[in-house]
Write an enzyme that holds these catalytic residues in place. Sequence first.
Site, PDB file in Angstrom:
ATOM      1  N   GLY A  13      88.142  56.748  63.741  1.00 27.13           N
ATOM      2  CA  GLY A  13      87.063  56.387  62.827  1.00 27.13           C
ATOM      3  C   GLY A  13      86.488  57.629  62.151  1.00 27.13           C
ATOM      4  O   GLY A  13      86.909  58.752  62.428  1.00 27.13           O
ATOM      5  N   ARG A  14      85.503  57.416  61.283  1.00 30.18           N
ATOM      6  CA  ARG A  14      84.888  58.554  60.557  1.00 30.18           C
ATOM      7  C   ARG A  14      84.320  59.573  61.533  1.00 30.18           C
ATOM      8  O   ARG A  14      84.576  60.768  61.421  1.00 30.18           O
ATOM      9  CB  ARG A  14      83.787  58.046  59.618  1.00 30.18           C
ATOM     10  CG  ARG A  14      84.296  57.365  58.363  1.00 30.18           C
ATOM     11  CD  ARG A  14      83.143  56.759  57.585  1.00 30.18           C
ATOM     12  NE  ARG A  14      82.643  55.586  58.273  1.00 30.18           N
ATOM     13  CZ  ARG A  14      82.872  54.317  57.912  1.00 30.18           C
ATOM     14  NH1 ARG A  14      83.544  54.078  56.817  1.00 30.18           N
ATOM     15  NH2 ARG A  14      82.420  53.310  58.602  1.00 30.18           N
ATOM     16  N   GLY A  89      77.440  57.674  70.976  1.00 27.75           N
ATOM     17  CA  GLY A  89      76.797  57.883  69.683  1.00 27.75           C
ATOM     18  C   GLY A  89      76.708  56.595  68.896  1.00 27.75           C
ATOM     19  O   GLY A  89      75.951  56.498  67.936  1.00 27.75           O
ATOM     20  N   THR A  91      75.648  53.202  67.496  1.00 29.26           N
ATOM     21  CA  THR A  91      74.314  52.600  67.438  1.00 29.26           C
ATOM     22  C   THR A  91      74.445  51.075  67.505  1.00 29.26           C
ATOM     23  O   THR A  91      75.549  50.535  67.437  1.00 29.26           O
ATOM     24  CB  THR A  91      73.592  53.019  66.146  1.00 29.26           C
ATOM     25  OG1 THR A  91      74.450  52.726  65.039  1.00 29.26           O
ATOM     26  CG2 THR A  91      73.271  54.500  66.162  1.00 29.26           C
ATOM     27  N   ALA A 115      72.613  58.606  72.394  1.00 28.55           N
ATOM     28  CA  ALA A 115      71.761  59.255  71.388  1.00 28.55           C
ATOM     29  C   ALA A 115      72.014  58.614  70.027  1.00 28.55           C
ATOM     30  O   ALA A 115      73.132  58.701  69.505  1.00 28.55           O
ATOM     31  CB  ALA A 115      72.041  60.758  71.328  1.00 28.55           C
ATOM     32  N   PRO A 116      71.012  57.961  69.458  1.00 26.71           N
ATOM     33  CA  PRO A 116      71.212  57.348  68.135  1.00 26.71           C
ATOM     34  C   PRO A 116      71.453  58.384  67.049  1.00 26.71           C
ATOM     35  O   PRO A 116      71.963  58.041  65.979  1.00 26.71           O
ATOM     36  CB  PRO A 116      69.904  56.605  67.876  1.00 26.71           C
ATOM     37  CG  PRO A 116      69.087  56.699  69.107  1.00 26.71           C
ATOM     38  CD  PRO A 116      69.673  57.733  69.995  1.00 26.71           C
ATOM     39  N   ASN A 117      71.086  59.633  67.321  1.00 26.34           N
ATOM     40  CA  ASN A 117      71.346  60.682  66.322  1.00 26.34           C
ATOM     41  C   ASN A 117      71.585  62.009  67.029  1.00 26.34           C
ATOM     42  O   ASN A 117      70.718  62.491  67.747  1.00 26.34           O
ATOM     43  CB  ASN A 117      70.178  60.792  65.345  1.00 26.34           C
ATOM     44  CG  ASN A 117      70.622  61.430  64.045  1.00 26.34           C
ATOM     45  OD1 ASN A 117      71.360  62.410  64.062  1.00 26.34           O
ATOM     46  ND2 ASN A 117      70.207  60.866  62.928  1.00 26.34           N
ATOM     47  N   PHE A 118      72.768  62.586  66.812  1.00 29.33           N
ATOM     48  CA  PHE A 118      73.121  63.844  67.463  1.00 29.33           C
ATOM     49  C   PHE A 118      72.844  65.062  66.583  1.00 29.33           C
ATOM     50  O   PHE A 118      73.159  66.180  66.969  1.00 29.33           O
ATOM     51  CB  PHE A 118      74.603  63.833  67.857  1.00 29.33           C
ATOM     52  CG  PHE A 118      74.887  63.108  69.148  1.00 29.33           C
ATOM     53  CD1 PHE A 118      74.498  63.642  70.366  1.00 29.33           C
ATOM     54  CD2 PHE A 118      75.537  61.894  69.156  1.00 29.33           C
ATOM     55  CE1 PHE A 118      74.757  62.996  71.564  1.00 29.33           C
ATOM     56  CE2 PHE A 118      75.807  61.223  70.345  1.00 29.33           C
ATOM     57  CZ  PHE A 118      75.414  61.773  71.553  1.00 29.33           C
ATOM     58  N   HIS A 145      71.941  54.961  54.449  1.00 27.03           N
ATOM     59  CA  HIS A 145      73.272  55.186  55.022  1.00 27.03           C
ATOM     60  C   HIS A 145      74.354  54.694  54.071  1.00 27.03           C
ATOM     61  O   HIS A 145      74.097  53.872  53.185  1.00 27.03           O
ATOM     62  CB  HIS A 145      73.414  54.463  56.369  1.00 27.03           C
ATOM     63  CG  HIS A 145      72.747  55.194  57.503  1.00 27.03           C
ATOM     64  ND1 HIS A 145      71.400  55.102  57.759  1.00 27.03           N
ATOM     65  CD2 HIS A 145      73.251  56.046  58.432  1.00 27.03           C
ATOM     66  CE1 HIS A 145      71.092  55.854  58.803  1.00 27.03           C
ATOM     67  NE2 HIS A 145      72.203  56.444  59.234  1.00 27.03           N
ATOM     68  N   LYS A 149      78.166  50.924  57.069  1.00 24.11           N
ATOM     69  CA  LYS A 149      77.435  50.854  58.338  1.00 24.11           C
ATOM     70  C   LYS A 149      77.206  49.387  58.732  1.00 24.11           C
ATOM     71  O   LYS A 149      76.857  48.565  57.886  1.00 24.11           O
ATOM     72  CB  LYS A 149      76.093  51.590  58.208  1.00 24.11           C
ATOM     73  CG  LYS A 149      75.331  51.694  59.504  1.00 24.11           C
ATOM     74  CD  LYS A 149      74.179  52.678  59.409  1.00 24.11           C
ATOM     75  CE  LYS A 149      73.323  52.667  60.663  1.00 24.11           C
ATOM     76  NZ  LYS A 149      74.073  53.021  61.881  1.00 24.11           N
TER      77      LYS A 149
HETATM   78  P1  NAP Z   1      84.053  53.737  61.871  1.00 20.89           P
HETATM   79  O1  NAP Z   1      84.603  54.712  60.890  1.00 20.89           O
HETATM   80  O2  NAP Z   1      84.102  52.279  61.539  1.00 20.89           O
HETATM   81  O3  NAP Z   1      84.783  54.003  63.263  1.00 20.89           O
HETATM   82  C1  NAP Z   1      84.728  53.146  64.358  1.00 20.89           C
HETATM   83  C2  NAP Z   1      86.089  53.200  65.031  1.00 20.89           C
HETATM   84  O4  NAP Z   1      86.014  52.544  66.291  1.00 20.89           O
HETATM   85  C3  NAP Z   1      87.179  52.487  64.205  1.00 20.89           C
HETATM   86  O5  NAP Z   1      88.302  53.346  64.112  1.00 20.89           O
HETATM   87  C4  NAP Z   1      87.478  51.255  65.052  1.00 20.89           C
HETATM   88  O6  NAP Z   1      88.821  50.847  64.935  1.00 20.89           O
HETATM   89  C5  NAP Z   1      87.206  51.775  66.443  1.00 20.89           C
HETATM   90  N1  NAP Z   1      86.970  50.758  67.447  1.00 20.89           N
HETATM   91  C6  NAP Z   1      86.475  49.494  67.290  1.00 20.89           C
HETATM   92  N2  NAP Z   1      86.398  48.882  68.488  1.00 20.89           N
HETATM   93  C7  NAP Z   1      86.870  49.762  69.418  1.00 20.89           C
HETATM   94  C8  NAP Z   1      87.046  49.725  70.832  1.00 20.89           C
HETATM   95  N3  NAP Z   1      86.722  48.628  71.542  1.00 20.89           N
HETATM   96  N4  NAP Z   1      87.533  50.810  71.470  1.00 20.89           N
HETATM   97  C9  NAP Z   1      87.848  51.905  70.771  1.00 20.89           C
HETATM   98  N5  NAP Z   1      87.706  52.029  69.431  1.00 20.89           N
HETATM   99  C10 NAP Z   1      87.216  50.968  68.768  1.00 20.89           C
HETATM  100  O7  NAP Z   1      82.526  54.062  62.194  1.00 20.89           O
HETATM  101  P2  NAP Z   1      81.791  55.493  62.153  1.00 20.89           P
HETATM  102  O8  NAP Z   1      81.204  55.735  60.826  1.00 20.89           O
HETATM  103  O9  NAP Z   1      82.679  56.512  62.774  1.00 20.89           O
HETATM  104  O10 NAP Z   1      80.577  55.195  63.143  1.00 20.89           O
HETATM  105  C11 NAP Z   1      80.792  54.828  64.482  1.00 20.89           C
HETATM  106  C12 NAP Z   1      79.442  54.581  65.151  1.00 20.89           C
HETATM  107  O11 NAP Z   1      78.747  55.825  65.267  1.00 20.89           O
HETATM  108  C13 NAP Z   1      78.490  53.649  64.369  1.00 20.89           C
HETATM  109  O12 NAP Z   1      77.791  52.830  65.293  1.00 20.89           O
HETATM  110  C14 NAP Z   1      77.521  54.606  63.709  1.00 20.89           C
HETATM  111  O13 NAP Z   1      76.261  54.022  63.462  1.00 20.89           O
HETATM  112  C15 NAP Z   1      77.428  55.665  64.770  1.00 20.89           C
HETATM  113  N6  NAP Z   1      76.960  56.996  64.340  1.00 20.89           N
HETATM  114  C16 NAP Z   1      76.188  57.671  65.221  1.00 20.89           C
HETATM  115  C17 NAP Z   1      75.774  58.944  64.947  1.00 20.89           C
HETATM  116  C18 NAP Z   1      74.955  59.695  65.972  1.00 20.89           C
HETATM  117  O14 NAP Z   1      74.582  60.846  65.728  1.00 20.89           O
HETATM  118  N7  NAP Z   1      74.661  59.089  67.118  1.00 20.89           N
HETATM  119  C19 NAP Z   1      76.130  59.550  63.731  1.00 20.89           C
HETATM  120  C20 NAP Z   1      76.914  58.830  62.832  1.00 20.89           C
HETATM  121  C21 NAP Z   1      77.359  57.554  63.164  1.00 20.89           C
HETATM  122  P3  NAP Z   1      89.209  49.735  63.825  1.00 20.89           P
HETATM  123  O15 NAP Z   1      88.744  50.254  62.493  1.00 20.89           O
HETATM  124  O16 NAP Z   1      90.678  49.636  63.941  1.00 20.89           O
HETATM  125  O17 NAP Z   1      88.472  48.482  64.214  1.00 20.89           O
END
Ligand code: NAP
Length: 256
Positions: A13-14, A89, A91, A115-118, A145, A149
Amino acid sequence: MNEITIAVAGAFGRMGQEVVRMVKEEPSFRLVALIDPKGKEGGEAPVYTGVVDALIEKRPDVLIDFTTPSSVFENARAALEMGVRPVVGTTGLKPDEINTLARLAGEGKVGAVIAPNFALGAVLMMRFAQMAAKYMPNVEILEFHHDQKLDAPSGTALKTAEMIQEVREERKQGNPQEEERLQGARGGYIDGFRIHSIRLPGYVAHQEVIFGKEGEILTIRHDSLSRTSFMEGVKIAVKKVIQLEELVYGLDRLLD
Ligand code: NAP
């Protein structure tokens, strides 16, 4: 310090891709498994389609999870039940899910971080907002965002609201006769103040906490301009979670 072995859920993922890069570059970390539901190829370590298989086979010290609101709880629960420390991470976890994970971590004496934000700047933004709310209790939160999201409001906005609630008495803001002509126009309601979620391509993760008082406005703003902004916080959490025997919610609780 001994090497810390790490599995990454959501590795393609991203955020996951950024995490994989960071783990590879940090000398004290060793990447042992990538988890992706579609089993994508071309990874930096063996790829598993499920968290349980990866954890059983590789027994990592830490599971880093950047997946989706619908999968994070089961992933973190599986990790805790196997004695693997989750650093989460993702949310969108509900309060009762966080409570269940905290109970499992405490009972098993297994460290965990959610942590909702790292981003370190975001942690400071939340702290400054909490300081300001004590003196300027009229507040609204705007979070911005990217449009992919899944959850709204953001975990950061909810955590900020929670920190503000700790110092601000519940009070309904605005005109008591206010009428919302378009449903949702005034945003989400929490303890008398509002959270507004904006979703547009181009944004990464941004938040403004605006305080109003007769004759003055205070705006506290943080912008994550790239996903590398989150990596220092993830690194800190991985290093600290090894020493924990309970769940810690919020990066602020890990910083001095
Ligand atoms: P993303 O690009 O959609 O990535 C999520 C990845 O997880 C996708 O590759 C997805 O695969 C995969 N996935 C789905 N179900 C899974 C499972 N059961 N086991 C393993 N992998 C699985 O999302 P993102 O932008 O990276 O964001 C991910 C999360 O981080 C979101 O909740 C976002 O709000 C959060 N976030 C947190 C912070 C922080 O600082 N805490 C910062 C930014 C983002 P598929 O696409 O094949 O379904």
